[in-house]
Motif scaffolding. Sequence first.
Motif, PDB file in Angstrom:
ATOM      1  N   GLY A  47      -2.194  17.807  -1.826  1.00  0.00           N
ATOM      2  CA  GLY A  47      -1.900  18.975  -2.639  1.00  0.00           C
ATOM      3  C   GLY A  47      -2.199  20.309  -1.991  1.00  0.00           C
ATOM      4  N   VAL A  48      -2.655  20.291  -0.738  1.00  0.00           N
ATOM      5  CA  VAL A  48      -3.013  21.532  -0.040  1.00  0.00           C
ATOM      6  C   VAL A  48      -2.198  21.644   1.247  1.00  0.00           C
ATOM      7  CG1 VAL A  48      -4.851  22.847   1.087  1.00  0.00           C
ATOM      8  CG2 VAL A  48      -5.350  21.531  -0.985  1.00  0.00           C
ATOM      9  N   TRP A  49      -1.575  22.806   1.449  1.00  0.00           N
ATOM     10  CA  TRP A  49      -0.795  23.087   2.651  1.00  0.00           C
ATOM     11  C   TRP A  49      -1.332  24.361   3.294  1.00  0.00           C
ATOM     12  CZ3 TRP A  49       3.459  20.096   4.298  1.00  0.00           C
ATOM     13  CH2 TRP A  49       3.822  19.056   3.408  1.00  0.00           C
ATOM     14  N   VAL A  50      -1.366  24.378   4.621  1.00  0.00           N
ATOM     15  CA  VAL A  50      -1.941  25.526   5.326  1.00  0.00           C
ATOM     16  C   VAL A  50      -1.116  25.877   6.562  1.00  0.00           C
ATOM     17  CG1 VAL A  50      -4.304  24.967   4.585  1.00  0.00           C
ATOM     18  CG2 VAL A  50      -3.450  24.083   6.767  1.00  0.00           C
ATOM     19  N   THR A  51      -1.216  27.136   6.965  1.00  0.00           N
ATOM     20  CA  THR A  51      -0.669  27.589   8.240  1.00  0.00           C
ATOM     21  C   THR A  51      -1.472  28.803   8.699  1.00  0.00           C
ATOM     22  OG1 THR A  51       1.255  28.471   9.416  1.00  0.00           O
ATOM     23  CG2 THR A  51       1.064  29.031   7.095  1.00  0.00           C
ATOM     24  N   PRO A  52      -1.672  28.965  10.006  1.00  0.00           N
ATOM     25  CA  PRO A  52      -2.320  30.182  10.492  1.00  0.00           C
ATOM     26  C   PRO A  52      -1.374  31.383  10.518  1.00  0.00           C
ATOM     27  CG  PRO A  52      -1.776  28.757  12.332  1.00  0.00           C
ATOM     28  CD  PRO A  52      -1.440  27.987  11.081  1.00  0.00           C
ATOM     29  N   HIS A  53      -0.093  31.155  10.202  1.00  0.00           N
ATOM     30  CA  HIS A  53       0.905  32.235  10.223  1.00  0.00           C
ATOM     31  C   HIS A  53       0.917  32.934   8.855  1.00  0.00           C
ATOM     32  CE1 HIS A  53       2.292  30.750  14.076  1.00  0.00           C
ATOM     33  NE2 HIS A  53       2.439  29.542  13.552  1.00  0.00           N
ATOM     34  N   VAL A  54      -0.048  33.804   8.623  1.00  0.00           N
ATOM     35  CA  VAL A  54      -0.171  34.448   7.315  1.00  0.00           C
ATOM     36  C   VAL A  54       0.993  35.406   7.045  1.00  0.00           C
ATOM     37  CG1 VAL A  54      -2.674  34.211   7.254  1.00  0.00           C
ATOM     38  CG2 VAL A  54      -1.661  36.248   8.288  1.00  0.00           C
ATOM     39  N   ASP A  55       1.719  35.792   8.086  1.00  0.00           N
ATOM     40  CA  ASP A  55       2.868  36.692   7.902  1.00  0.00           C
ATOM     41  C   ASP A  55       4.026  36.000   7.197  1.00  0.00           C
ATOM     42  OD1 ASP A  55       2.965  35.140  10.329  1.00  0.00           O
ATOM     43  OD2 ASP A  55       4.747  36.262  10.911  1.00  0.00           O
ATOM     44  N   ARG A  56       3.922  34.687   6.964  1.00  0.00           N
ATOM     45  CA  ARG A  56       4.990  33.964   6.283  1.00  0.00           C
ATOM     46  C   ARG A  56       4.746  33.835   4.781  1.00  0.00           C
ATOM     47  NH1 ARG A  56       5.720  29.306  11.056  1.00  0.00           N
ATOM     48  NH2 ARG A  56       6.258  30.819  12.690  1.00  0.00           N
ATOM     49  N   ALA A  57       3.816  34.628   4.259  1.00  0.00           N
ATOM     50  CA  ALA A  57       3.480  34.544   2.835  1.00  0.00           C
ATOM     51  C   ALA A  57       4.682  34.875   1.952  1.00  0.00           C
ATOM     52  CB  ALA A  57       2.311  35.475   2.523  1.00  0.00           C
ATOM     53  N   ARG A  58       5.469  35.881   2.336  1.00  0.00           N
ATOM     54  CA  ARG A  58       6.625  36.249   1.518  1.00  0.00           C
ATOM     55  C   ARG A  58       7.639  35.114   1.473  1.00  0.00           C
ATOM     56  NH1 ARG A  58      11.513  37.689   2.539  1.00  0.00           N
ATOM     57  NH2 ARG A  58      11.105  37.909   4.778  1.00  0.00           N
ATOM     58  N   GLU A  59       7.901  34.495   2.631  1.00  0.00           N
ATOM     59  CA  GLU A  59       8.847  33.383   2.677  1.00  0.00           C
ATOM     60  C   GLU A  59       8.340  32.211   1.845  1.00  0.00           C
ATOM     61  OE1 GLU A  59      10.491  32.847   6.934  1.00  0.00           O
ATOM     62  OE2 GLU A  59       8.723  34.115   7.148  1.00  0.00           O
ATOM     63  N   LEU A  60       7.025  31.978   1.875  1.00  0.00           N
ATOM     64  CA  LEU A  60       6.444  30.901   1.070  1.00  0.00           C
ATOM     65  C   LEU A  60       6.634  31.187  -0.413  1.00  0.00           C
ATOM     66  CD1 LEU A  60       4.768  28.335   0.737  1.00  0.00           C
ATOM     67  CD2 LEU A  60       2.700  29.738   0.979  1.00  0.00           C
ATOM     68  N   SER A  61       6.382  32.407  -0.822  1.00  0.00           N
ATOM     69  CA  SER A  61       6.550  32.774  -2.234  1.00  0.00           C
ATOM     70  C   SER A  61       7.998  32.600  -2.676  1.00  0.00           C
ATOM     71  CB  SER A  61       6.104  34.222  -2.453  1.00  0.00           C
ATOM     72  OG  SER A  61       4.723  34.368  -2.189  1.00  0.00           O
TER      73      SER A  61
END
Length: 281
Positions: free
Chosen positions: A143-157
Amino acid sequence: MIASNRLARQPLPPPSARSMLLTVIGEFLYDAEEGAWTAALMKVLGGMGIEDHAARQLLSRAASAKWIKRERVGRGVRWHLADHGRALAADGIKRSHAFLDGPSPWNDEWLVLTITVPQRKNSVRNRLNGGLTWLGMGNPTPGVWVTPHVDRARELSELISTLGLTESALVLTGNLRPGGLGNHEVVDRAWDLTDLAESYQTLLTQDGASEPGDDDELLLAYIELVSLQQRFMRLDPQLPKELLPEWIGRDGAVLFQRRREQWSAQAHAHWLRVVEESAPK
Protein backbone atom coordinates in the motif's frame (compact mmCIF):
# COMPACT_ATOMS: atom_id res chain seq x y z
CA MET A 1 12.12 -1.05 -46.24
CA ILE A 2 13.33 -4.15 -44.44
CA ALA A 3 12.97 -4.64 -40.70
CA SER A 4 16.27 -3.78 -39.09
CA ASN A 5 16.79 -6.32 -36.29
CA ARG A 6 20.24 -4.91 -35.55
CA LEU A 7 20.60 -6.72 -32.24
CA ALA A 8 21.11 -10.46 -32.35
CA ARG A 9 19.88 -10.74 -28.76
CA GLN A 10 17.03 -8.45 -27.75
CA PRO A 11 17.64 -6.93 -24.30
CA LEU A 12 13.90 -6.52 -23.61
CA PRO A 13 10.70 -8.17 -24.88
CA PRO A 14 9.57 -6.70 -28.23
CA PRO A 15 7.21 -3.70 -28.21
CA SER A 16 3.59 -3.91 -29.26
CA ALA A 17 2.51 -2.47 -32.61
CA ARG A 18 0.62 0.21 -30.67
CA SER A 19 3.80 1.18 -28.84
CA MET A 20 5.76 1.37 -32.11
CA LEU A 21 3.17 3.68 -33.65
CA LEU A 22 3.32 5.97 -30.62
CA THR A 23 7.12 6.07 -30.97
CA VAL A 24 6.87 7.03 -34.64
CA ILE A 25 4.23 9.73 -34.28
CA GLY A 26 5.81 11.14 -31.13
CA GLU A 27 9.24 11.39 -32.73
CA PHE A 28 8.31 12.59 -36.21
CA LEU A 29 4.95 14.40 -35.94
CA TYR A 30 5.47 16.42 -32.76
CA ASP A 31 7.10 19.39 -34.53
CA ALA A 32 5.78 18.63 -38.02
CA GLU A 33 2.96 20.97 -39.04
CA GLU A 34 2.77 19.24 -42.42
CA GLY A 35 1.95 15.88 -40.81
CA ALA A 36 2.50 12.61 -42.66
CA TRP A 37 0.72 10.84 -45.50
CA THR A 38 -0.86 7.46 -44.81
CA ALA A 39 1.56 5.83 -47.25
CA ALA A 40 4.58 7.18 -45.32
CA LEU A 41 3.33 5.77 -42.04
CA MET A 42 2.43 2.47 -43.71
CA LYS A 43 5.91 2.20 -45.22
CA VAL A 44 7.68 2.74 -41.92
CA LEU A 45 5.32 0.50 -39.95
CA GLY A 46 5.76 -2.16 -42.63
CA GLY A 47 9.51 -1.84 -42.19
CA MET A 48 9.00 -2.62 -38.52
CA GLY A 49 7.23 -5.85 -39.47
CA ILE A 50 3.62 -4.65 -39.17
CA GLU A 51 1.47 -5.90 -42.08
CA ASP A 52 -0.66 -3.47 -44.10
CA HIS A 53 -4.07 -4.51 -42.76
CA ALA A 54 -2.78 -4.38 -39.18
CA ALA A 55 -1.18 -0.98 -39.79
CA ARG A 56 -4.46 0.44 -41.15
CA GLN A 57 -6.33 -0.87 -38.10
CA LEU A 58 -3.65 0.65 -35.92
CA LEU A 59 -4.09 4.08 -37.50
CA SER A 60 -7.87 3.86 -37.15
CA ARG A 61 -7.65 2.91 -33.47
CA ALA A 62 -5.08 5.63 -32.82
CA ALA A 63 -7.50 8.15 -34.32
CA SER A 64 -10.32 6.83 -32.10
CA ALA A 65 -8.01 7.21 -29.08
CA LYS A 66 -7.33 10.85 -30.06
CA TRP A 67 -3.63 10.21 -30.67
CA ILE A 68 -3.84 11.39 -34.28
CA LYS A 69 -6.36 13.11 -36.53
CA ARG A 70 -7.05 12.88 -40.27
CA GLU A 71 -6.82 15.63 -42.81
CA ARG A 72 -8.16 14.75 -46.24
CA VAL A 73 -6.20 16.44 -49.00
CA GLY A 74 -7.53 15.62 -52.47
CA ARG A 75 -7.33 11.85 -52.85
CA GLY A 76 -4.96 11.41 -49.94
CA VAL A 77 -5.09 11.48 -46.14
CA ARG A 78 -2.55 13.29 -44.05
CA TRP A 79 -2.19 12.59 -40.32
CA HIS A 80 -1.38 15.04 -37.52
CA LEU A 81 -1.00 14.68 -33.78
CA ALA A 82 -4.27 15.19 -31.92
CA ASP A 83 -4.34 16.87 -28.52
CA HIS A 84 -4.08 13.64 -26.51
CA GLY A 85 -1.30 12.32 -28.72
CA ARG A 86 0.57 15.61 -28.36
CA ALA A 87 0.26 15.41 -24.56
CA LEU A 88 1.60 11.83 -24.57
CA ALA A 89 4.48 12.85 -26.83
CA ALA A 90 5.32 15.87 -24.67
CA ASP A 91 5.41 13.69 -21.56
CA GLY A 92 7.67 11.19 -23.32
CA ILE A 93 10.03 13.93 -24.51
CA LYS A 94 10.25 15.40 -21.01
CA ARG A 95 10.97 11.99 -19.51
CA SER A 96 13.52 11.24 -22.24
CA HIS A 97 15.49 14.38 -21.43
CA ALA A 98 15.51 13.43 -17.74
CA PHE A 99 16.65 9.89 -18.55
CA LEU A 100 19.46 10.99 -20.87
CA ASP A 101 20.64 13.79 -18.59
CA GLY A 102 20.70 11.56 -15.52
CA PRO A 103 19.20 12.21 -12.08
CA SER A 104 19.95 15.45 -10.24
CA PRO A 105 21.69 15.43 -6.84
CA TRP A 106 19.29 14.17 -4.18
CA ASN A 107 18.28 16.19 -1.13
CA ASP A 108 17.08 13.19 0.94
CA GLU A 109 13.40 13.85 0.22
CA TRP A 110 10.95 11.18 -0.87
CA LEU A 111 7.63 11.49 -2.65
CA VAL A 112 5.33 9.01 -0.89
CA LEU A 113 1.92 7.63 -1.82
CA THR A 114 -0.26 5.49 0.43
CA ILE A 115 -3.29 4.09 -1.35
CA THR A 116 -5.84 1.29 -1.29
CA VAL A 117 -7.74 -0.02 -4.30
CA PRO A 118 -10.76 -2.32 -3.81
CA GLN A 119 -10.23 -5.91 -4.95
CA ARG A 120 -13.09 -5.65 -7.43
CA LYS A 121 -11.34 -2.84 -9.34
CA ASN A 122 -8.65 -4.93 -11.03
CA SER A 123 -8.50 -2.79 -14.15
CA VAL A 124 -8.06 0.37 -12.08
CA ARG A 125 -5.31 -1.30 -10.06
CA ASN A 126 -3.50 -2.36 -13.23
CA ARG A 127 -3.69 1.17 -14.65
CA LEU A 128 -2.47 2.58 -11.35
CA ASN A 129 0.47 0.17 -11.18
CA GLY A 130 1.43 1.00 -14.77
CA GLY A 131 1.23 4.72 -14.10
CA LEU A 132 3.26 4.46 -10.90
CA THR A 133 5.93 2.43 -12.67
CA TRP A 134 6.14 5.09 -15.40
CA LEU A 135 6.68 7.67 -12.64
CA GLY A 136 9.59 5.60 -11.31
CA MET A 137 7.84 4.63 -8.08
CA GLY A 138 8.63 1.50 -6.10
CA ASN A 139 6.61 -0.46 -3.56
CA PRO A 140 8.63 -1.10 -0.35
CA THR A 141 5.66 -2.14 1.82
CA PRO A 142 2.02 -3.04 1.01
CA GLY A 143 0.00 0.00 0.00
CA VAL A 144 3.01 2.34 -0.01
CA TRP A 145 4.78 3.69 -3.11
CA VAL A 146 7.86 5.91 -3.11
CA THR A 147 10.22 7.75 -5.43
CA PRO A 148 13.11 10.15 -4.81
CA HIS A 149 11.81 12.23 -7.76
CA VAL A 150 9.68 14.66 -5.73
CA ASP A 151 9.25 16.86 -8.83
CA ARG A 152 6.76 14.27 -10.12
CA ALA A 153 4.18 15.11 -7.44
CA ARG A 154 1.91 16.92 -9.91
CA GLU A 155 1.94 13.98 -12.33
CA LEU A 156 1.17 11.63 -9.44
CA SER A 157 -1.78 13.75 -8.35
CA GLU A 158 -3.11 13.81 -11.92
CA LEU A 159 -2.85 10.02 -12.16
CA ILE A 160 -4.73 9.50 -8.90
CA SER A 161 -7.42 11.98 -9.89
CA THR A 162 -7.85 10.46 -13.36
CA LEU A 163 -8.42 7.03 -11.81
CA GLY A 164 -10.91 8.39 -9.27
CA LEU A 165 -8.80 7.36 -6.28
CA THR A 166 -8.39 10.71 -4.54
CA GLU A 167 -10.52 9.67 -1.55
CA SER A 168 -8.34 6.63 -0.83
CA ALA A 169 -4.90 8.20 -1.35
CA LEU A 170 -2.46 10.19 0.74
CA VAL A 171 0.44 11.97 -0.99
CA LEU A 172 3.30 13.57 0.92
CA THR A 173 6.95 14.51 0.64
CA GLY A 174 9.61 14.44 3.33
CA ASN A 175 12.61 12.76 4.88
CA LEU A 176 12.71 9.40 6.60
CA ARG A 177 13.04 9.43 10.36
CA PRO A 178 14.58 6.90 12.79
CA GLY A 179 12.29 4.09 13.85
CA GLY A 180 11.59 2.57 10.44
CA LEU A 181 13.34 1.64 7.23
CA GLY A 182 16.41 3.59 6.16
CA ASN A 183 16.95 5.03 2.69
CA HIS A 184 18.96 2.08 1.37
CA GLU A 185 16.58 -0.45 2.94
CA VAL A 186 13.73 1.29 1.09
CA VAL A 187 15.63 0.93 -2.18
CA ASP A 188 16.32 -2.77 -1.56
CA ARG A 189 12.65 -3.48 -0.85
CA ALA A 190 11.06 -1.18 -3.43
CA TRP A 191 13.03 -2.18 -6.53
CA ASP A 192 14.48 -5.47 -7.75
CA LEU A 193 16.81 -4.31 -10.51
CA THR A 194 18.60 -7.61 -11.18
CA ASP A 195 16.82 -8.45 -14.44
CA LEU A 196 17.00 -4.86 -15.63
CA ALA A 197 20.75 -4.76 -15.03
CA GLU A 198 21.13 -7.92 -17.14
CA SER A 199 19.08 -6.31 -19.91
CA TYR A 200 21.33 -3.27 -19.89
CA GLN A 201 24.35 -5.56 -20.08
CA THR A 202 22.87 -7.34 -23.09
CA LEU A 203 22.38 -3.97 -24.77
CA LEU A 204 25.85 -2.63 -24.01
CA THR A 205 27.74 -5.74 -25.12
CA GLN A 206 26.13 -5.56 -28.59
CA ASP A 207 26.71 -1.88 -29.29
CA GLY A 208 28.50 -1.45 -32.59
CA ALA A 209 28.14 -5.10 -33.61
CA SER A 210 25.97 -4.14 -36.60
CA GLU A 211 25.62 -0.73 -38.23
CA PRO A 212 22.77 0.36 -40.56
CA GLY A 213 23.73 0.14 -44.22
CA ASP A 214 21.54 2.68 -46.04
CA ASP A 215 19.08 5.46 -45.17
CA ASP A 216 16.12 3.10 -44.88
CA GLU A 217 17.99 0.89 -42.42
CA LEU A 218 19.19 3.89 -40.45
CA LEU A 219 15.66 5.25 -40.11
CA LEU A 220 14.40 1.90 -38.84
CA ALA A 221 17.41 1.52 -36.53
CA TYR A 222 16.73 4.97 -35.11
CA ILE A 223 13.06 4.16 -34.47
CA GLU A 224 14.07 0.90 -32.79
CA LEU A 225 16.60 2.81 -30.69
CA VAL A 226 14.01 5.35 -29.50
CA SER A 227 11.49 2.58 -28.80
CA LEU A 228 14.07 0.61 -26.82
CA GLN A 229 15.02 3.68 -24.81
CA GLN A 230 11.35 4.27 -23.98
CA ARG A 231 10.98 0.71 -22.71
CA PHE A 232 14.09 1.01 -20.55
CA MET A 233 12.78 4.34 -19.23
CA ARG A 234 9.58 2.65 -18.12
CA LEU A 235 11.48 0.02 -16.13
CA ASP A 236 14.35 2.11 -14.73
CA PRO A 237 13.49 4.19 -11.62
CA GLN A 238 16.59 6.32 -12.36
CA LEU A 239 17.71 6.41 -8.76
CA PRO A 240 20.24 9.09 -7.81
CA LYS A 241 23.84 8.18 -7.03
CA GLU A 242 23.22 8.87 -3.35
CA LEU A 243 20.88 5.85 -3.30
CA LEU A 244 22.49 3.67 -5.98
CA PRO A 245 26.16 4.63 -6.44
CA GLU A 246 26.91 1.98 -9.08
CA TRP A 247 24.25 1.49 -11.73
CA ILE A 248 24.76 0.12 -15.25
CA GLY A 249 21.67 1.99 -16.40
CA ARG A 250 23.69 5.21 -16.46
CA ASP A 251 26.02 3.61 -19.02
CA GLY A 252 22.92 2.62 -20.98
CA ALA A 253 21.70 6.22 -20.99
CA VAL A 254 25.08 7.36 -22.31
CA LEU A 255 24.79 4.82 -25.15
CA PHE A 256 21.30 6.02 -26.06
CA GLN A 257 22.44 9.63 -25.99
CA ARG A 258 25.44 8.93 -28.22
CA ARG A 259 23.47 6.91 -30.76
CA ARG A 260 20.67 9.48 -30.91
CA GLU A 261 23.16 12.27 -31.55
CA GLN A 262 24.80 10.11 -34.22
CA TRP A 263 21.62 9.10 -36.08
CA SER A 264 18.93 11.69 -35.34
CA ALA A 265 19.60 14.30 -38.04
CA GLN A 266 19.98 11.72 -40.82
CA ALA A 267 16.92 9.76 -39.68
CA HIS A 268 14.73 12.87 -39.57
CA ALA A 269 15.98 14.01 -42.98
CA HIS A 270 15.17 10.62 -44.50
CA TRP A 271 11.75 10.62 -42.84
CA LEU A 272 10.97 13.91 -44.61
CA ARG A 273 11.97 12.33 -47.92
CA VAL A 274 9.73 9.34 -47.25
CA VAL A 275 6.80 11.69 -46.50
CA GLU A 276 7.47 13.71 -49.66
CA GLU A 277 7.75 10.62 -51.84
CA SER A 278 4.51 9.25 -50.36
CA ALA A 279 2.37 12.21 -51.42
CA PRO A 280 -0.53 11.26 -53.72
CA LYS A 281 0.30 11.81 -57.38
